[in-house]
Design a protein around this motif. Sequence first.
Motif, PDB file in Angstrom:
ATOM      1  N   LYS A 238      -0.855  48.495  61.496  1.00  0.00           N
ATOM      2  CA  LYS A 238      -1.646  48.069  60.331  1.00  0.00           C
ATOM      3  C   LYS A 238      -3.103  47.801  60.694  1.00  0.00           C
ATOM      4  CE  LYS A 238       2.371  45.491  58.663  1.00  0.00           C
ATOM      5  NZ  LYS A 238       2.859  44.095  58.615  1.00  0.00           N
ATOM      6  N   HIS A 239      -3.422  47.887  61.999  1.00  0.00           N
ATOM      7  CA  HIS A 239      -4.771  47.516  62.435  1.00  0.00           C
ATOM      8  C   HIS A 239      -5.442  48.675  63.164  1.00  0.00           C
ATOM      9  CE1 HIS A 239      -3.819  43.302  61.528  1.00  0.00           C
ATOM     10  NE2 HIS A 239      -2.617  43.600  61.999  1.00  0.00           N
ATOM     11  N   ASP A 240      -6.760  48.581  63.301  1.00  0.00           N
ATOM     12  CA  ASP A 240      -7.508  49.569  64.065  1.00  0.00           C
ATOM     13  C   ASP A 240      -7.133  49.430  65.541  1.00  0.00           C
ATOM     14  OD1 ASP A 240     -10.624  50.999  63.929  1.00  0.00           O
ATOM     15  OD2 ASP A 240      -9.806  50.331  65.856  1.00  0.00           O
ATOM     16  N   LYS A 241      -6.614  50.493  66.122  1.00  0.00           N
ATOM     17  CA  LYS A 241      -6.076  50.433  67.485  1.00  0.00           C
ATOM     18  C   LYS A 241      -7.120  49.970  68.507  1.00  0.00           C
ATOM     19  CE  LYS A 241      -3.875  53.321  70.942  1.00  0.00           C
ATOM     20  NZ  LYS A 241      -3.577  54.684  71.368  1.00  0.00           N
ATOM     21  N   GLU A 242      -8.345  50.500  68.392  1.00  0.00           N
ATOM     22  CA  GLU A 242      -9.388  50.169  69.374  1.00  0.00           C
ATOM     23  C   GLU A 242      -9.819  48.711  69.289  1.00  0.00           C
ATOM     24  OE1 GLU A 242     -10.048  52.222  71.717  1.00  0.00           O
ATOM     25  OE2 GLU A 242      -8.697  53.629  70.705  1.00  0.00           O
ATOM     26  N   GLN A 243      -9.753  48.162  68.072  1.00  0.00           N
ATOM     27  CA  GLN A 243     -10.274  46.800  67.868  1.00  0.00           C
ATOM     28  C   GLN A 243      -9.186  45.737  67.990  1.00  0.00           C
ATOM     29  OE1 GLN A 243     -12.469  46.732  64.156  1.00  0.00           O
ATOM     30  NE2 GLN A 243     -14.236  47.586  65.214  1.00  0.00           N
ATOM     31  N   THR A 244      -7.988  46.156  68.376  1.00  0.00           N
ATOM     32  CA  THR A 244      -6.860  45.231  68.432  1.00  0.00           C
ATOM     33  C   THR A 244      -6.356  45.110  69.867  1.00  0.00           C
ATOM     34  OG1 THR A 244      -6.245  45.900  66.205  1.00  0.00           O
ATOM     35  CG2 THR A 244      -4.569  44.749  67.480  1.00  0.00           C
ATOM     36  N   VAL A 245      -5.980  43.896  70.242  1.00  0.00           N
ATOM     37  CA  VAL A 245      -5.457  43.674  71.592  1.00  0.00           C
ATOM     38  C   VAL A 245      -4.143  42.900  71.497  1.00  0.00           C
ATOM     39  CG1 VAL A 245      -6.787  41.528  71.915  1.00  0.00           C
ATOM     40  CG2 VAL A 245      -6.039  42.813  73.923  1.00  0.00           C
ATOM     41  N   ILE A 246      -3.254  43.147  72.435  1.00  0.00           N
ATOM     42  CA  ILE A 246      -1.970  42.446  72.473  1.00  0.00           C
ATOM     43  C   ILE A 246      -1.996  41.441  73.623  1.00  0.00           C
ATOM     44  CG2 ILE A 246       0.521  42.731  72.836  1.00  0.00           C
ATOM     45  CD1 ILE A 246       0.089  45.663  71.741  1.00  0.00           C
ATOM     46  N   LEU A 247      -1.655  40.197  73.326  1.00  0.00           N
ATOM     47  CA  LEU A 247      -1.540  39.167  74.370  1.00  0.00           C
ATOM     48  C   LEU A 247      -0.050  38.976  74.650  1.00  0.00           C
ATOM     49  CD1 LEU A 247      -4.026  36.423  73.039  1.00  0.00           C
ATOM     50  CD2 LEU A 247      -4.529  38.462  74.358  1.00  0.00           C
ATOM     51  N   CYS A 248       0.360  39.272  75.889  1.00  0.00           N
ATOM     52  CA  CYS A 248       1.802  39.257  76.144  1.00  0.00           C
ATOM     53  C   CYS A 248       2.154  38.711  77.523  1.00  0.00           C
ATOM     54  CB  CYS A 248       2.366  40.668  75.997  1.00  0.00           C
ATOM     55  SG  CYS A 248       1.808  41.797  77.278  1.00  0.00           S
ATOM     56  N   LEU A 249       3.441  38.436  77.692  1.00  0.00           N
ATOM     57  CA  LEU A 249       3.971  38.040  78.996  1.00  0.00           C
ATOM     58  C   LEU A 249       3.938  39.250  79.939  1.00  0.00           C
ATOM     59  CD1 LEU A 249       7.163  35.929  78.191  1.00  0.00           C
ATOM     60  CD2 LEU A 249       5.195  35.187  79.561  1.00  0.00           C
ATOM     61  N   GLY A 250       3.742  38.988  81.232  1.00  0.00           N
ATOM     62  CA  GLY A 250       3.680  40.058  82.216  1.00  0.00           C
ATOM     63  C   GLY A 250       4.862  41.003  82.134  1.00  0.00           C
ATOM     64  N   GLU A 251       6.064  40.454  81.894  1.00  0.00           N
ATOM     65  CA  GLU A 251       7.274  41.293  81.880  1.00  0.00           C
ATOM     66  C   GLU A 251       7.289  42.287  80.716  1.00  0.00           C
ATOM     67  OE1 GLU A 251       9.999  37.994  81.665  1.00  0.00           O
ATOM     68  OE2 GLU A 251      10.334  38.294  79.525  1.00  0.00           O
ATOM     69  N   ASN A 252       6.418  42.072  79.721  1.00  0.00           N
ATOM     70  CA  ASN A 252       6.434  42.958  78.549  1.00  0.00           C
ATOM     71  C   ASN A 252       5.287  43.960  78.499  1.00  0.00           C
ATOM     72  OD1 ASN A 252       8.719  41.634  77.611  1.00  0.00           O
ATOM     73  ND2 ASN A 252       7.484  40.066  76.582  1.00  0.00           N
ATOM     74  N   VAL A 253       4.403  43.911  79.501  1.00  0.00           N
ATOM     75  CA  VAL A 253       3.208  44.759  79.460  1.00  0.00           C
ATOM     76  C   VAL A 253       3.568  46.222  79.187  1.00  0.00           C
ATOM     77  CG1 VAL A 253       1.361  45.741  80.884  1.00  0.00           C
ATOM     78  CG2 VAL A 253       1.725  43.271  80.858  1.00  0.00           C
ATOM     79  N   GLU A 254       4.637  46.694  79.799  1.00  0.00           N
ATOM     80  CA  GLU A 254       4.968  48.124  79.682  1.00  0.00           C
ATOM     81  C   GLU A 254       5.430  48.549  78.295  1.00  0.00           C
ATOM     82  OE1 GLU A 254       7.472  49.396  82.864  1.00  0.00           O
ATOM     83  OE2 GLU A 254       5.866  49.054  84.332  1.00  0.00           O
ATOM     84  N   ARG A 255       5.938  47.593  77.523  1.00  0.00           N
ATOM     85  CA  ARG A 255       6.322  47.915  76.125  1.00  0.00           C
ATOM     86  C   ARG A 255       5.144  48.485  75.354  1.00  0.00           C
ATOM     87  NH1 ARG A 255      10.725  44.494  73.956  1.00  0.00           N
ATOM     88  NH2 ARG A 255       9.925  44.965  71.890  1.00  0.00           N
TER      89      ARG A 255
END
Length: 329
Positions: A253-270
């Motif tokens: 739903k968001h602009d891919k370039e302008q969006t960031v995901i904050l996640c746990l290290g174990e989920n980075v690859e998702r």
Amino acid sequence: METKILTTSKEDLIIAGNIIKAGGTVIFPTETVYGLGADALNAKAVKKIFEAKGRPSDNPLIVHISDISKLEGLVTKVTENAKKLADAYWPGPMTLILNKKDIISSEVSAGLDTAGIRLPKSEVARQFLAECGVPVAAPSANLSGSPSPTTFKHVYDDMYGRVDAIIEGENCEVGLESTVIDVTGDVPVILRPGGITPEMIKKVCGNVKLAHGIDGVTDEIKPKSPGMKYKHYAPKCDVILLEKEDILSEILKHDKEQTVILCLGENVERYNGYNVINLGNTYDEVATNLFASFRKCDELGYKVALMEKVKEEGIGIAIMNRAKRASKK
Ligand code: TXA
Ligand code: MG
């Protein structure tokens, strides 16, 4: 104004102590976040804190002490729960709310009869406080509204030119502000969750309560902890809190370039192919990195941050408290 940058050497901490004694302002590292200090017994000095931060003066300040022996001089009564908690968790990331003596000015307590007292664990903080020779009132050293500073760079970016001195210390280990506990009554009440968790308090006092409205910007006219009224800890970008299963559908739903995901290290690859900030591998690491990650979102120019929820247990309660508040618009 001119801001001196000081090291953590004995000579520099003496200089810092003298600035406080003379009614000036000094930013110092602690294990939670950097604090912006002034002599708690000098109303004029305390006013400079509010000016430097752009902080509303109805939000009371925490009073920092170098040694537990200084507590009795500041409060009318050290309650049983206060004694137990201080014995167990001081020095440490815990602030105790007690009825104050008149020596603490109403500028510090924002007109309340109580004051928050904290004995920090950081060696540098305690050496600095010992050099001050007076109790030091200090909020987090960020501009009002922005995330609390956990590195020297954060402090420098927000506060250079606004205070008399900054002590350049290490990055803050805990990374979230202290647990604030009202210990005036029979049951300790958590006003702000932090590194000292409800379980840890219960273990020592047998009981614990969480204050009403702790995660929200409350509409109460007189909330128990006035800081709860304010939206806090927020980066400029929109923070959206989600279960990890929902992140990949939300990001569409968001602009891919302008969006960031904050996640746990174990989920980075998702999240391969998307912008990611790794918050850390454990909840303790997430706590340490959270505010720095919020600031990074803005520095990198993201408009939206999708953050994975963590479990609300242990320090996860404090992480989610800050994250929920950052996500309120
Ligand atoms: O870890 C920390 O606590 C850091 C470091 C510098 O010690 N300090 C800090 O201060 O986070 P500040 O001002 O950013 O947050 C203090 C919180 C506010 O939410 C305030 O409303 C609450 O503590 N507080 C202070 N005195 C209080 C009192 N007498 N009664 C209720 N809440 C109080
Ligand atoms: Mg603060």
